[in-house]
Design a protein around this motif. Structure first.
Motif, mmCIF file in Angstrom:
data_model
loop_
_atom_site.group_PDB
_atom_site.id
_atom_site.type_symbol
_atom_site.label_atom_id
_atom_site.label_comp_id
_atom_site.label_asym_id
_atom_site.label_seq_id
_atom_site.Cartn_x
_atom_site.Cartn_y
_atom_site.Cartn_z
ATOM 1 N N THR A 176 -64.561 84.343 -30.974
ATOM 2 C CA THR A 176 -63.160 84.246 -30.581
ATOM 3 C C THR A 176 -63.036 84.182 -29.066
ATOM 4 N N ILE A 230 -54.364 82.947 -30.106
ATOM 5 C CA ILE A 230 -54.364 83.800 -31.288
ATOM 6 C C ILE A 230 -52.972 84.398 -31.430
ATOM 7 N N VAL A 247 -51.019 87.088 -33.140
ATOM 8 C CA VAL A 247 -51.295 88.343 -33.841
ATOM 9 C C VAL A 247 -50.013 88.843 -34.504
ATOM 10 N N PRO A 307 -58.710 86.737 -38.784
ATOM 11 C CA PRO A 307 -57.763 86.029 -39.653
ATOM 12 C C PRO A 307 -57.498 86.860 -40.916
ATOM 13 N N TRP A 354 -53.457 86.014 -37.511
ATOM 14 C CA TRP A 354 -54.440 87.027 -37.135
ATOM 15 C C TRP A 354 -53.795 88.398 -37.256
#
Length: 453
Positions: A100, A112, A114, A312, A340
């Motif tokens: 990542t 990403i 989240v 993920p 994520w």
């Protein structure tokens, strides 16, 4: 983020000798109290970003049609609580896998998103109850390479070694059997996507057959899969079958290929380990499938501990997406489609044994505490350089109480290409079977009959 200090007693010990005993009765009493019945921490984390486990997701959202193989996203209306890019990644570095971090550093547009964490994994009562029983009766054999004493549940809910943790992944519950039509796509360094393969996949876990009431024996089949290819044109009509048993030292993986040009089925002993997988056009090894599969005899597996990581999770939006072209964007999977979340994972390091060969000298696996699914891995070459990284896209099949993580991606940092395997959104979805078909369905002759053009 530092490694959790509350590691289970003895978790750093490696398996010694030919067998490792199950945990004691007193320690097993944690299951169903401080720990869930499969060994996850019941409580949430200190700051509340990981909630307590309350039984998982067992109720379908309003938009789900009973019996449908396409499962709507129950969290579709949620918004990200934070977005991580190369600019702010240092703030979250301890929660990111090496892969990542590499993607964030290499591609300025990678991000990403989240979302709030949901511990959605829910499992049938028989799997949970068997897991509790396995805690005090299951053990490893042959230095961790085989197991004994386990019945229809996770064998090691309180793992003491990397081998035990990886056996939980290999024997993770994903239903008794399932099938779906899928596509695999390769995206090269220029950003051009190409269909690697398309076909229909059948997966069965006889280990979880409700009719089995006795411990799995060393030569009992725990996993088997069949794939029938229909695209691209050069592979249409091919078929593959592979079978794994509880102790691979007693009976190594058996595999067969049907080639329509030859109109015969042949044994395929190389469908394992680091043989390039043609299903991904060679961009991954056979044991990269499902993040890891097959025998563990080429590595020493060390249980490092538990850690909070961004992975993920609950990725309904990706796995059910209808248009592959919107998934396979240049350099990386479309970030708009990947959810994520912060979850606790077990970290397992695999180091190549002296005298053994594999293109990966070291692998690091991240196993979800709630399902034991390997959600990510980092693969290193002989020089210690990050070679490839993989991610599984797990979601809960709330109508059948089974987690699904068979859609996965692998990024190659040497070539700049990536592959995504198991996209079923463009097709009819994921279907489960409650009973296994007759054994004759798994004969080489049956493979030949189904593999004809």
């Amino acid at each position: 983020m530092k490694f959790a200090t509350t590691l289970l007693a003895g978790a750093l010990l490696a398996v010694l000798g030919n067998a490792h005993a199950a945990v004691g009765t007193e320690e097993a009493k944690q299951l169903g109290t401080r720990l869930t019945k499969i060994g996850a921490e019941t409580a949430g984390n200190a700051d509340g970003t990981i909630p307590a486990y309350t039984g998982g997701l067992t109720k379908a959202p309003a938009g789900y049609k009973t019996g449908s193989a396409i499962r709507p996203d129950p969290f579709a209306q949620e918004k990200p609580r934070v977005t991580i890019t190369a600019k702010n990644m240092a703030q979250y570095e301890g929660q990111l896998t090496a892969g990542t971090r590499a993607l964030l550093k290499k591609y300025p547009n990678f991000r990403i998103d989240v979302y709030p964490t949901h511990r959605t994994v829910a499992l049938p009562d028989r799997v949970l109850d068997n897991t509790v029983e396995n805690a005090t009766r299951a053990s490893t054999s042959n230095g961790g390479l085989g197991i004994s004493g386990a019945i229809g549940g996770y064998p090691f809910p309180i793992p003491k070694s990397g081998f035990e943790a990886m056996w939980n992944h290999l024997l993770r519950y994903v239903g008794v059997a399932s099938n779906f039509k899928y596509d695999n796509w390769n995206v090269d360094s220029s950003g051009k996507p190409a269909l690697a393969t398309s076909g229909k996949l059948f997966v069965e876990y006889p280990y979880y057959d409700p009719k089995n009431t006795k411990p799995a024996q060393e030569t009992d089949v725990y996993f088997r899969t069949k794939i029938f290819y229909n695209a691209p044109a050069r592979r249409a009509g091919e078929a593959l079958m592979a079978v794994d048993v509880v102790n691979p030292l007693k009976r190594p993986r058996r595999a067969w290929l049907y080639l329509p040009g030859q109109r015969r089925v042949k044994l395929a002993p190389d469908i394992s380990y680091d043989t390039p997988n043609p299903g991904t056009a060679g961009s991954a090894t056979y044991d990269d499938s499902w993040i890891f599969n097959g025998a563990m005899d080429r590595y020493d597996f060390k249980l490092v501990g538990k850690k909070e990581m961004l992975v993920p999770y609950n990725t309904y939006k990706l796995t059910t997406h209808k248009k592959a072209a919107e998934v396979t964007t240049p350099n990386f999977i479309n970030p708009d489609l990947v959810r994520w979340e912060l979850h606790r994972v077990w970290v397992v390091e695999a180091t190549l044994k002296p005298g053994k060969r594999h293109i990966y000298a070291k692998r690091v696996f991240f196993l979800d505490e709630d399902s034991w699914t390997a959600l990510a891995s980092d693969q290193y070459d002989a020089t210690g350089k990050l070679y490839r990284s993989s991610f599984a896209f797990q979601s809960q099949s709330y109508d059948v109480q089974a987690p699904f993580g068979d859609t996965f991606a692998i990024y190659d940092f040497n070539t700049g290409a990536y592959n995504i395997t198991g996209l079923f959104g463009p097709h009819q979805g994921l279907r489960y079977m409650t009973e296994l078909p007759k054994e004759s369905a798994w004969s080489p002759d049956a493979l030949a009959g189904s593999g004809l053009r």
